[in-house]
Motif scaffolding. Structure first.
Motif, mmCIF file in Angstrom:
data_model
loop_
_atom_site.group_PDB
_atom_site.id
_atom_site.type_symbol
_atom_site.label_atom_id
_atom_site.label_comp_id
_atom_site.label_asym_id
_atom_site.label_seq_id
_atom_site.Cartn_x
_atom_site.Cartn_y
_atom_site.Cartn_z
ATOM 1 N N GLY A 191 19.547 42.918 12.432
ATOM 2 C CA GLY A 191 20.459 43.854 11.802
ATOM 3 C C GLY A 191 21.596 44.256 12.719
ATOM 4 N N ASP A 329 22.819 38.167 10.192
ATOM 5 C CA ASP A 329 21.906 39.152 9.598
ATOM 6 C C ASP A 329 21.425 38.592 8.263
ATOM 7 O OD1 ASP A 329 20.617 41.297 8.437
ATOM 8 O OD2 ASP A 329 22.175 42.762 8.922
ATOM 9 N N SER A 405 17.558 48.166 17.057
ATOM 10 C CA SER A 405 18.985 48.435 16.904
ATOM 11 C C SER A 405 19.472 49.337 18.017
ATOM 12 C CB SER A 405 19.272 49.094 15.551
ATOM 13 O OG SER A 405 20.640 49.437 15.446
ATOM 14 N N GLY A 415 19.293 54.319 9.795
ATOM 15 C CA GLY A 415 18.248 53.315 9.932
ATOM 16 C C GLY A 415 17.203 53.404 8.840
ATOM 17 N N ALA A 418 18.795 52.271 5.440
ATOM 18 C CA ALA A 418 18.935 50.817 5.374
ATOM 19 C C ALA A 418 17.587 50.152 5.150
ATOM 20 C CB ALA A 418 19.579 50.298 6.656
ATOM 21 N N GLU A 636 32.402 47.535 11.964
ATOM 22 C CA GLU A 636 31.670 48.796 11.983
ATOM 23 C C GLU A 636 32.665 49.935 12.067
ATOM 24 O OE1 GLU A 636 29.337 48.288 15.694
ATOM 25 O OE2 GLU A 636 30.407 50.053 16.385
ATOM 26 N N TYR A 658 22.961 47.440 1.299
ATOM 27 C CA TYR A 658 22.545 47.346 2.706
ATOM 28 C C TYR A 658 23.743 47.056 3.606
ATOM 29 C CZ TYR A 658 20.627 45.186 6.935
ATOM 30 O OH TYR A 658 20.367 44.845 8.239
ATOM 31 N N THR A 662 25.128 49.607 6.578
ATOM 32 C CA THR A 662 25.065 49.199 7.989
ATOM 33 C C THR A 662 26.436 48.942 8.597
ATOM 34 O OG1 THR A 662 24.624 46.925 7.259
ATOM 35 C CG2 THR A 662 22.728 48.294 7.837
#
Length: 698
Positions: A191, A329, A405, A415, A418, A636, A658, A662
């Protein structure tokens, strides 16, 4: 159904939007070329083409026989009560489909010398080209995982200790490096924030160190020729930057011949099209079996975005002795084109399925205790030997899953959310999100803000929230996106930085560059992500609405076209400018020459540093206050806001949710106008693309 009836139905289905014109044209072609084929066989071929357009490699006949409506995502009847393609296929038994397809001129068994345009393997019906691509991937991967590379574990252990000094990395990253040495195919999945890039940098350094020490059989002490690639220009640029940062952090002095190793490692990342030598107007590439790539190791990042046809082209172009390393991922959105190669290959990654031989190798090379779940390989009692499988396949032994992670902890709100989405637990996801959020601007301890953090970019805590807007002009949604004059949150934050930190007109260029970097960093702290492009909650409408809100509160000038503060997204590669599809820039006003008005320039934080580009040189751009989840893959943001539509859509899937979650580094907000109904529907729907790669390769 007669041939004439099918021809009429095809025309109606295309007109009503149930089929693509391409699907009907393919059916007509087959009717002309194979007149002896039954209309039922032609219908099956048409549906195989339809499924290809939806991302499926083949038509699953067993699923079609069980529930044609669900399989094709088409209702059985149209508004006039006439049968759709699903209605025409509904109720047909699997054996009847097999019988209809018993026409060797139309359907073959997949042998190379066959000329039939379709291939049936068990219950899967393929168009010939897709079968050839899947076979190339299957054979290419199997050829690389079946043979174990002979290596002495002691030097590997010594090098791993140097590459992962105490306190750096985690055991899963070390495990991935050790596993990848064993075969000429390696797949590293994990991930966001699990360290895929830093792991692969250590892996290629490890491989190069072993090569220079003469420990790789049949190579002497010659350095390996290593190439790095990614499916898109944006992904290639991101990987190039990440590789550069990771190389800088490695302690080269701890490695024998460390500086020589560093000098032989690549930093330039190519797109797959450029690597293979794309030919204009052709699906074929310059490099193939007859003209293979000149390399020893190929690393492909963001492999979840690589479709079946491209992966087949890569494997055809690889020299037989070359090693292929895939990073990605497995739970992210699959490629836009047909196939979910990474997901298919990784279907057993969670459980490991490592054999005693593999675990013995890991113990010998890691020199440390393996994670819980690896006990039991010699038959002793173990509380949870979950990663051990005495019948594990050769492919299982080539796959490593990073599980820790470093972006957000597993127990953090992001977390946990997800993880709940990933396992399809809608109730748990709603529990993590909590109740509807009326106002997300107050910090903890402030009035009305209990349990919520300020949305100032860069907030270190991991927090999630649910916002249920009452309308498209909902006040809470507007404040979330644009803030207020007292609290310049959301997009108002980067605009505040733009105005407050602007240098004096006489400042040197370096000061203007620093200002642009500060604006770009502030912009990257917040991002609206949309599930859809069209509709009242899609990218187009959200971009228009956000710009209107920002203008109304005075944060943006009341202008159309090019204006200061306009964020833009590249929609096509511009190699001459060093910019790629997906790069984001912000329009800024720089001082004009003496006596002249300021001039607008667009600043991009592109690979290699800051780039200033005249707007006139950027015809292929669009305003980007809102971005599709697909376009956000690999990025991100400090605070990511995922906007769902208010009505059902087949594009709403677990993988999309998801991926949106993330993208957030510290804060995530879900905007669901349906009050949670669309979230629950999306979590229940998975991207299950029909493919033979879902079956065991052996």
């Amino acid at each position: 159904m007669s041939t004439a009836d099918l021809r009429d139905d095809l025309a109606r289905w295309v007109q009503d939007g149930w089929l693509r014109p391409l699907d009907a044209a393919f059916a007509r072609f087959l009717q002309e070329k194979v007149p002896q084929a039954s209309s039922r066989a032609i219908l099956a071929a048409t549906l195989a083409s339809h499924q290809l357009g939806r991302g499926h490699v083949c038509l699953d006949l067993a699923a079609l026989a069980d529930d044609a409506v669900f399989t094709l995502a088409i209702p059985s009847r149209d508004a006039n009560g006439l049968p759709t393609p699903a209605g025409a296929a509904q109720g047909e038994a699997l054996e009847s489909w097999f019988a209809a397809l018993s026409c060797p001129e139309l359907v073959g068994q997949g042998e190379e010398e066959e000329a039939a345009p379709l291939v049936r393997r068990a219950h899967r019906l393929y168009l010939r080209r897709q079968w050839d691509n899947e076979r190339a991937v299957r054979q290419g991967v199997l050829a690389r995982v079946r043979e174990v590379v002979p290596l002495d574990p002691e030097p590997v252990r010594t090098l791993l200790e140097a590459l992962f000094p105490s306190g750096e990395g985690d055991v899963w990253q070390r495990l991935a490096c050790a596993l990848a040495l064993r075969r000429r195919f390696a797949l590293i999945t994990g991930g966001p924030g699990t360290g895929k890039t830093s792991t692969v940098v250590r892996l290629i350094a490890l491989l190069q160190a072993l090569a220079l020490q003469g420990r790789l059989a049949g190579r002497g002490e010659a350095p390996l020729r290593i190439r790095l690639a990614a499916p898109t220009g944006k992904a290639a640029a991101r990987l190039s930057e990440s590789i550069g940062r990771s190389l800088e952090r490695l302690q080269w002095e701890a490695l024998p011949q460390g500086e020589r190793i560093r000098a032989t490692l690549p930093q330039e990342v190519s797109t797959l099209h450029r690597l293979l030598g794309a030919r204009a107007g052709s699906r074929r590439f310059r490099h193939d079996e007859a003209d293979p790539l000149v390399l020893d190791v190929l690393v492909i990042d963001e492999a979840s975005m690589v479709d079946l046809e491209m992966m087949a082209a890569v494997l055809r172009a690889l020299p037989p002795a070359a090693q292929l390393v895939l990073l990605g991922d497995k739970d992210q959105l699959a490629s836009v084109e047909a196939g979910a190669v990474l997901g298919g290959l990784c279907r057993r990654a969670d459980e490991g399925h490592y054999t005693p031989e593999t675990i013995a190798w890991l113990r010998a090379t890691l020199g440390e205790s393996l994670p819980a779940g690896f006990a039991g390989e010699t038959g002793e009692e173990s509380p949870s030997p979950r990663y051990v499988d005495f019948q594990g396949s050769a492919l299982d032994q080539a796959i490593a899953m990073l599980r820790q992670s470093h972006r957000f902890a597993a127990e953090s709100a992001i977390g946990r959310l997800a993880a709940a989405v990933n396992r399809g637990d809608a109730a748990a996801a709603r529990g993590v999100l909590g109740g509807p959020l009326a106002d997300d601007l107050n910090a903890p301890g402030e009035e009305g803000g209990e349990g919520r953090a300020s949305i100032t970019p860069g907030h270190p805590r991991s927090e999630v929230a649910l916002l249920v807007p009452q309308s498209q002009e909902d006040a809470a949604l507007r404040r979330l996106v644009c803030g207020t004059q007292k609290n310049p949150a959301g997009y108002a934050f980067y605009l505040q930085v733009l105005h407050a930190q602007r240098p004096l007109p006489e400042a040197p260029q370096a000061a203007w560059d620093d200002w642009a970097r500060a604006v770009l960093a502030a912009y990257a702290g917040f991002q609206i992500l949309c599930a859809l492009r069209e509709g009242p909650w899609g990218v187009g409408e959200m971009n228009r609405r956000i710009a209107h809100w920002l203008r109304r509160q005075g944060s943006l000038p009341d202008e159309e076209g090019w204006y200061e503060g306009r964020p833009v997204l590249m929609t096509r590669n511009a190699y001459a400018l060093g910019l790629m599809n997906g790069d984001v820039g912000v329009t800024l006003a720089l001082p004009g020459a003496e006596g002249q008005a300021p001039r607008l320039m667009v600043a991009f934080a592109a690979a290699g540093g800051l780039r200033w580009v005249l707007p006139a040189r950027l015809p292929e751009v669009e305003t980007v206050f809102a971005l599709t989840v697909h376009k956000s893959q690999g990025s991100e943001f400090g605070h990511a806001v995922l906007v769902l539509p208010d009505t059902p859509s087949p594009l709403l899937t677990r993988e999309l949710i998801y991926t949106g979650i993330t993208r957030a580094r510290s804060r995530f907000t879900l905007v669901d106008p349906s009050g949670g109904a669309m979230l629950e529907a999306a979590i229940a729907r998975r991207v299950l693309r029909s493919s033979g790669l879902e079956a065991p390769l052996e």
